[in-house]
Write a protein that holds these residues in place. Sequence first.
Motif, PDB file in Angstrom:
ATOM      1  N   GLY A  49     124.180  65.804  35.696  1.00 47.51           N
ATOM      2  CA  GLY A  49     122.736  65.792  35.563  1.00 47.51           C
ATOM      3  C   GLY A  49     122.162  66.975  34.811  1.00 47.51           C
ATOM      4  N   LEU A  50     122.994  67.925  34.415  1.00 43.96           N
ATOM      5  CA  LEU A  50     122.517  69.102  33.697  1.00 43.96           C
ATOM      6  C   LEU A  50     122.547  68.867  32.191  1.00 43.96           C
ATOM      7  N   ASP A  51     121.608  69.473  31.498  1.00 43.89           N
ATOM      8  CA  ASP A  51     121.506  69.351  30.041  1.00 43.89           C
ATOM      9  C   ASP A  51     122.379  70.434  29.417  1.00 43.89           C
ATOM     10  N   LEU A  52     123.655  70.096  29.186  1.00 43.10           N
ATOM     11  CA  LEU A  52     124.633  71.079  28.751  1.00 43.10           C
ATOM     12  C   LEU A  52     125.211  70.732  27.384  1.00 43.10           C
ATOM     13  N   ALA A  53     125.521  71.784  26.637  1.00 40.02           N
ATOM     14  CA  ALA A  53     126.201  71.599  25.352  1.00 40.02           C
ATOM     15  C   ALA A  53     127.709  71.599  25.517  1.00 40.02           C
ATOM     16  N   GLY A  54     128.194  72.031  26.683  1.00 36.31           N
ATOM     17  CA  GLY A  54     129.621  72.071  26.951  1.00 36.31           C
ATOM     18  C   GLY A  54     129.864  72.580  28.355  1.00 36.31           C
ATOM     19  N   THR A  55     131.117  72.511  28.782  1.00 32.95           N
ATOM     20  CA  THR A  55     131.469  72.956  30.124  1.00 32.95           C
ATOM     21  C   THR A  55     132.756  73.770  30.094  1.00 32.95           C
ATOM     22  N   VAL A  56     132.897  74.629  31.096  1.00 35.66           N
ATOM     23  CA  VAL A  56     134.138  75.347  31.357  1.00 35.66           C
ATOM     24  C   VAL A  56     134.385  75.234  32.861  1.00 35.66           C
ATOM     25  N   LEU A  57     135.570  74.777  33.223  1.00 36.64           N
ATOM     26  CA  LEU A  57     135.856  74.554  34.636  1.00 36.64           C
ATOM     27  C   LEU A  57     136.883  75.555  35.145  1.00 36.64           C
ATOM     28  N   PHE A  58     136.560  76.241  36.232  1.00 38.14           N
ATOM     29  CA  PHE A  58     137.487  77.158  36.889  1.00 38.14           C
ATOM     30  C   PHE A  58     136.965  77.465  38.281  1.00 38.14           C
ATOM     31  N   ASP A  59     137.890  77.857  39.149  1.00 34.30           N
ATOM     32  CA  ASP A  59     137.549  78.313  40.493  1.00 34.30           C
ATOM     33  C   ASP A  59     137.572  79.832  40.461  1.00 34.30           C
ATOM     34  N   GLN A  60     136.423  80.459  40.615  1.00 33.91           N
ATOM     35  CA  GLN A  60     136.335  81.903  40.449  1.00 33.91           C
ATOM     36  C   GLN A  60     137.129  82.670  41.511  1.00 33.91           C
ATOM     37  N   ALA A  61     137.533  82.000  42.580  1.00 34.06           N
ATOM     38  CA  ALA A  61     138.402  82.645  43.559  1.00 34.06           C
ATOM     39  C   ALA A  61     139.794  82.892  42.993  1.00 34.06           C
ATOM     40  N   ASP A  62     140.147  82.185  41.939  1.00 33.94           N
ATOM     41  CA  ASP A  62     141.440  82.314  41.265  1.00 33.94           C
ATOM     42  C   ASP A  62     141.229  83.101  39.973  1.00 33.94           C
ATOM     43  N   ASP A 101     141.704  89.001  55.593  1.00 34.50           N
ATOM     44  CA  ASP A 101     141.686  87.796  54.762  1.00 34.50           C
ATOM     45  C   ASP A 101     140.273  87.460  54.301  1.00 34.50           C
ATOM     46  N   VAL A 102     139.302  87.551  55.204  1.00 36.25           N
ATOM     47  CA  VAL A 102     137.918  87.251  54.842  1.00 36.25           C
ATOM     48  C   VAL A 102     137.409  88.256  53.811  1.00 36.25           C
ATOM     49  N   TRP A 103     137.712  89.536  54.039  1.00 38.99           N
ATOM     50  CA  TRP A 103     137.300  90.571  53.092  1.00 38.99           C
ATOM     51  C   TRP A 103     137.866  90.285  51.699  1.00 38.99           C
ATOM     52  N   ALA A 104     139.171  89.996  51.646  1.00 40.50           N
ATOM     53  CA  ALA A 104     139.818  89.731  50.361  1.00 40.50           C
ATOM     54  C   ALA A 104     139.223  88.490  49.690  1.00 40.50           C
ATOM     55  N   SER A 105     138.924  87.467  50.482  1.00 39.74           N
ATOM     56  CA  SER A 105     138.384  86.228  49.928  1.00 39.74           C
ATOM     57  C   SER A 105     137.011  86.448  49.299  1.00 39.74           C
ATOM     58  N   GLU A 106     136.155  87.181  49.980  1.00 38.28           N
ATOM     59  CA  GLU A 106     134.802  87.357  49.457  1.00 38.28           C
ATOM     60  C   GLU A 106     134.779  88.289  48.248  1.00 38.28           C
ATOM     61  N   LEU A 107     135.654  89.288  48.225  1.00 40.60           N
ATOM     62  CA  LEU A 107     135.740  90.122  47.025  1.00 40.60           C
ATOM     63  C   LEU A 107     136.379  89.359  45.867  1.00 40.60           C
ATOM     64  N   ALA A 108     137.325  88.468  46.191  1.00 42.25           N
ATOM     65  CA  ALA A 108     137.971  87.681  45.137  1.00 42.25           C
ATOM     66  C   ALA A 108     136.956  86.830  44.385  1.00 42.25           C
ATOM     67  N   ILE A 109     136.062  86.196  45.102  1.00 42.77           N
ATOM     68  CA  ILE A 109     135.084  85.311  44.466  1.00 42.77           C
ATOM     69  C   ILE A 109     133.978  86.109  43.784  1.00 42.77           C
ATOM     70  N   ASN A 110     133.412  87.056  44.512  1.00 42.16           N
ATOM     71  CA  ASN A 110     132.174  87.695  44.076  1.00 42.16           C
ATOM     72  C   ASN A 110     132.361  88.868  43.120  1.00 42.16           C
ATOM     73  N   LEU A 111     133.535  89.502  43.143  1.00 44.12           N
ATOM     74  CA  LEU A 111     133.756  90.661  42.279  1.00 44.12           C
ATOM     75  C   LEU A 111     134.939  90.446  41.342  1.00 44.12           C
TER      76      LEU A 111
END
Length: 258
Positions: A49-62, A101-111
Amino acid sequence: MIASPFRLDGKTVLISGAGGGIGRSLVAAFRAAGASVIGADRSADLLEGLDLAGTVLFDQADAKGTRSAVEHHLKQFGAPDAVVSNAGFTRAEILDHLDDDVWASELAINLNGAYAMTDPLVGAMAARGSGSLVFISSVNALGHYGNPAYSAAKAGLVAYAKAIAVERGGRGVRANVICPGSVRTPAWDHRLAADPTLLDNVLPHYPLGRMVLPMEVANAAVFYCSDAASGITGTVLPVDAGLTAGNLVFVDEVLRGK
């Protein structure tokens, strides 16, 4: 007729977390300013539904997968004119909710993931000689409002953006940070499901008496990426309905005696 410096006609912006609550408003705001938008998120269905010219797919946790996806995009299309690093996640609301584990997970995604996503883009922008990055951080980077692991990660984004501003400014790359306060997005759904009266306790802390709208965050990002902000880099802008300006509850309850 002089072109408006707030317009982004002919420019391309890459937005991570584009399918989220703030992300969708970012897409709409940049499109309204004339930019083409590359939407990045974990899966294609989140971008429907978004008006996009292209996409890039990734899981930022990885981090490795994120870097690989971005590098592949760069090889195909080159560097965008601007990047908004918006993807983020948190659930651990107080110190008691944390473990290693929670600390590592949240830093993995957000930083860590935000670094892996933007580092190749910064390099490509510097090689070209121009580019603007906006990091969507949080008021949690500026003071403690809960979510300690998320807060540490978001504070890390501020330091990282300043490093880019200082070390890559001479090569035409700007980096700035937006720190939203409470924004009414689906991220609040689990809190409100647990306590439907929660906003009665939240809103008195905000001098404007309301939560920030996703489009208000998006408009600030458009400004940072436009020529209107061409002399601005390394700055931190709270978009927080006045939360970090001072303690309204203290003023009301202690000084005014409400």
